[in-house]
Design an enzyme around this catalytic site. Sequence first.
Site, PDB file in Angstrom:
ATOM      1  N   GLU A  62       0.736  -1.152   0.153  1.00  0.00           N
ATOM      2  CA  GLU A  62       0.082  -0.200  -0.171  1.00  0.00           C
ATOM      3  C   GLU A  62       1.033   1.284   0.014  1.00  0.00           C
ATOM      4  O   GLU A  62       1.637   1.372   0.785  1.00  0.00           O
ATOM      5  CB  GLU A  62      -0.837  -0.028   1.339  1.00  0.00           C
ATOM      6  CG  GLU A  62      -1.555   1.380   1.565  1.00  0.00           C
ATOM      7  CD  GLU A  62      -2.495   1.799   0.506  1.00  0.00           C
ATOM      8  OE1 GLU A  62      -3.669   1.107   0.025  1.00  0.00           O
ATOM      9  OE2 GLU A  62      -2.192   2.933  -0.190  1.00  0.00           O
ATOM     10  N   CYS A  76     -20.286   3.790  -3.990  1.00  0.00           N
ATOM     11  CA  CYS A  76     -21.614   4.283  -3.269  1.00  0.00           C
ATOM     12  C   CYS A  76     -22.780   4.627  -4.041  1.00  0.00           C
ATOM     13  O   CYS A  76     -22.800   6.005  -4.685  1.00  0.00           O
ATOM     14  CB  CYS A  76     -21.260   5.316  -2.285  1.00  0.00           C
ATOM     15  SG  CYS A  76     -22.586   5.818  -1.275  1.00  0.00           S
ATOM     16  N   ASP A  92     -14.117  -2.363  -4.196  1.00  0.00           N
ATOM     17  CA  ASP A  92     -14.459  -2.039  -5.373  1.00  0.00           C
ATOM     18  C   ASP A  92     -13.872  -2.612  -6.539  1.00  0.00           C
ATOM     19  O   ASP A  92     -14.546  -2.632  -7.612  1.00  0.00           O
ATOM     20  CB  ASP A  92     -14.244  -0.546  -5.468  1.00  0.00           C
ATOM     21  CG  ASP A  92     -14.873   0.148  -4.293  1.00  0.00           C
ATOM     22  OD1 ASP A  92     -15.911  -0.512  -3.470  1.00  0.00           O
ATOM     23  OD2 ASP A  92     -14.654   1.433  -3.707  1.00  0.00           O
ATOM     24  N   THR A 114     -19.425  -0.657  -2.010  1.00  0.00           N
ATOM     25  CA  THR A 114     -19.575  -0.105  -0.665  1.00  0.00           C
ATOM     26  C   THR A 114     -18.783  -0.841   0.410  1.00  0.00           C
ATOM     27  O   THR A 114     -18.445  -1.829   0.396  1.00  0.00           O
ATOM     28  CB  THR A 114     -21.035   0.083  -0.132  1.00  0.00           C
ATOM     29  OG1 THR A 114     -21.505  -1.303  -0.070  1.00  0.00           O
ATOM     30  CG2 THR A 114     -21.982   0.534  -1.115  1.00  0.00           C
ATOM     31  N   ALA A 115     -18.361   0.041   1.424  1.00  0.00           N
ATOM     32  CA  ALA A 115     -17.612  -0.327   2.301  1.00  0.00           C
ATOM     33  C   ALA A 115     -18.479  -1.420   3.167  1.00  0.00           C
ATOM     34  O   ALA A 115     -17.965  -2.493   3.729  1.00  0.00           O
ATOM     35  CB  ALA A 115     -17.385   0.741   3.586  1.00  0.00           C
ATOM     36  N   ALA A 116     -19.672  -1.077   3.160  1.00  0.00           N
ATOM     37  CA  ALA A 116     -20.589  -2.212   3.817  1.00  0.00           C
ATOM     38  C   ALA A 116     -20.558  -3.434   2.979  1.00  0.00           C
ATOM     39  O   ALA A 116     -20.691  -4.698   3.859  1.00  0.00           O
ATOM     40  CB  ALA A 116     -21.909  -1.752   3.913  1.00  0.00           C
ATOM     41  N   CYS A 138     -26.655   1.314   2.014  1.00  0.00           N
ATOM     42  CA  CYS A 138     -26.119   2.938   1.375  1.00  0.00           C
ATOM     43  C   CYS A 138     -27.041   3.765   2.250  1.00  0.00           C
ATOM     44  O   CYS A 138     -28.082   3.818   2.057  1.00  0.00           O
ATOM     45  CB  CYS A 138     -26.449   2.875   0.164  1.00  0.00           C
ATOM     46  SG  CYS A 138     -26.064   4.542  -0.818  1.00  0.00           S
TER      47      CYS A 138
END
Length: 415
Positions: A38, A165, A302, A311-313, A345
Site C-alpha cells: 500500500e 456508493c 470495489d 460499498t464499505a458495507a 447505503c
Amino acid sequence: MPNGQHHQVLIVGGGTAGITVAAILRRRARNIAIAIVEPAQEHYYQPSLTLVGAGVYPLAKTHRPQASVIPPGVTWIRDAAKSFEPGKNTVQLQNGDALTYDYLVVCTGVKLDWDKIAGLADTLGRNGVCSNYSPTTAGYTWECVQKLKAGDKVVCTQPPMPFKCPGAPQKIVYLIADRLRRRGIRKDCMLDFFTHAPAIFGVPYFARALVKVAARYGIGVHYQQNLAAVDGQGKTATFEFVGDNRKGERENVPFDLLHVSPPQSPHDNIKSSPLANASGWVEVNQATMQHVRYQNVYSLGDVCSTPNSKTAAAVRKQAPVVANEIATAVAGKLVLGAYDGYASCPLTTAIGKTILAEFCYGGKVTPTLPLNPSKERWVGWRIKLTGLPLMYWHYMLKGYVWFPKHNTDFKEEAP
Ligand SMILES: Cc1cc2nc3c(=O)[nH]c(=O)nc-3n(C[C@H](O)[C@H](O)[C@H](O)COP(=O)(O)OP(=O)(O)OC[C@H]3O[C@@H](n4cnc5c(N)ncnc54)[C@H](O)[C@@H]3O)c2cc1C
C-alpha cells in the site's frame, strides 16, 4: 529471484478491504505470515466525505495514519504494485522488486476518471466545481454551498455504473437542498440532478421513496443524461443524452455550483492483467470471492467483478468470506459461508434524516433494523454520522466479524 520476497498471504491495497481482510486473518490464524502492499500514508473512511461536503463532519476526522491501521504482526510494504503475473504467483512492484506468494488478495479499489470529462481536471476545485469523491475536493463542496445565494443554480451529476456508493451522487443534492431550506432560500435557487441511469436508484423499493424526497425539495431529476464537458469559467456543464430517444444530443446547462461524481474504472494495471474480465474488473466467483481462473487468488471491494453495489458495507460482508477461505486452505479452519451481495447505503435525505438502504444481489431489500426501511429516520442519521465511523475504526478494521444479521426474508409492501 533477485530482490525477491515470499509471503504466505500477499494483500495488494490497504484500503477498507485490505486492512479488514488482514485483521480478520490475524484473528483466525495467528501463524499466517501476511504482507500488505500500500503506497498511501493516510487511510480514509470515505463514507464520511459526503458529510464533509455538507458541512456536518470535519475532514480531519475522516482519516488516520496508515501505520495506525495496519494490524499488528502484518508487514507493510510501502510501495505500489506495478503488474501481476498470477501464472508465476508474482507481483511486480513500482520499485522493481518482485514479490511471490502462496495466496494473493487484490483490493486496489477504483480509479476516479476525472479526465473522461472534457475540461473537468482544469477547473475541479475552482469556479464552483466541486466533488465529495476526493478528500482534496470535499471541503471545497462545503465552501461552495456556503456561498450560494438566492437565484443561484445547483447542478449535481451521477456517472455511468459502476461507481462506488450508489447513493453518494444524490445524497449531496438533498443535503444542499436542506441547507438552502434552513437559510430560507430554497425556493429562490434551482436544483437539478442529472443521472446517466434510467431511474433515480437501482433498487426500485428505495427509488420510490427517493423520487418523493426529490419532489418534496423541488429538485429537477434528469434521467439518462451524462456529464460530457465542463467549462468552469463560463459556468456551463454539457450533458449528453444516452437514452434511445435523443441519443448523442447535447445540452448546455448553466451552474453556480456543480457537484461532479466522476466516472470510475479499475486501475490500468488491473485492466491489463490476466486477472481481469472483459470489462477490466478482477474476475471472481460472486459467492466465494475466489478468482475464477487462479485458485490461490481472491479479490474483494470495489475492484472485484461481483455485481453488488460497491460499498464499505459490502466489504464488511465479503472480508470474512475471503479470510475464512484462506484460513481454511492454509490452517485447516472451518469455512463459514458465502457472500450474498449485501450492500448498505445510508441515504442522507436531510440534515438529521437518513433512509438506511440495505440490499443483496438482485436488489432484494434486506434491512438489519426491525423498522420500515423506506422511511427517513433520525436513527439512520445517527448511525451514519457516529455509529458507522466508530464501528469502522474500532471494530471492522480490527478484524471483529460479529454483526446483527440482515433480514433476508423481508417482504416489500406493494408499491
Ligand atoms: C463520497 C463517498 C461516499 C461513500 N459513501 C459510502 C457509504 O455511505 N457507505 C458505504 O458502505 N460505502 C461508501 N463509500 C464507498 C466505500 O468507501 C468504498 O466502497 C470502500 O472504501 C471500498 O474499499 P476498497 O478497499 O475496495 O477500496 P479503497 O478503500 O478505495 O482502497 C483501495 C486501496 O488500494 C490502494 N491501491 C491502489 N492501487 C494500488 C496499487 N497499484 N498497489 C497497492 N495499493 C494500491 C489505494 O491506495 C487504496 O488505499 C463511499 C465512497 C465515497 C468516495
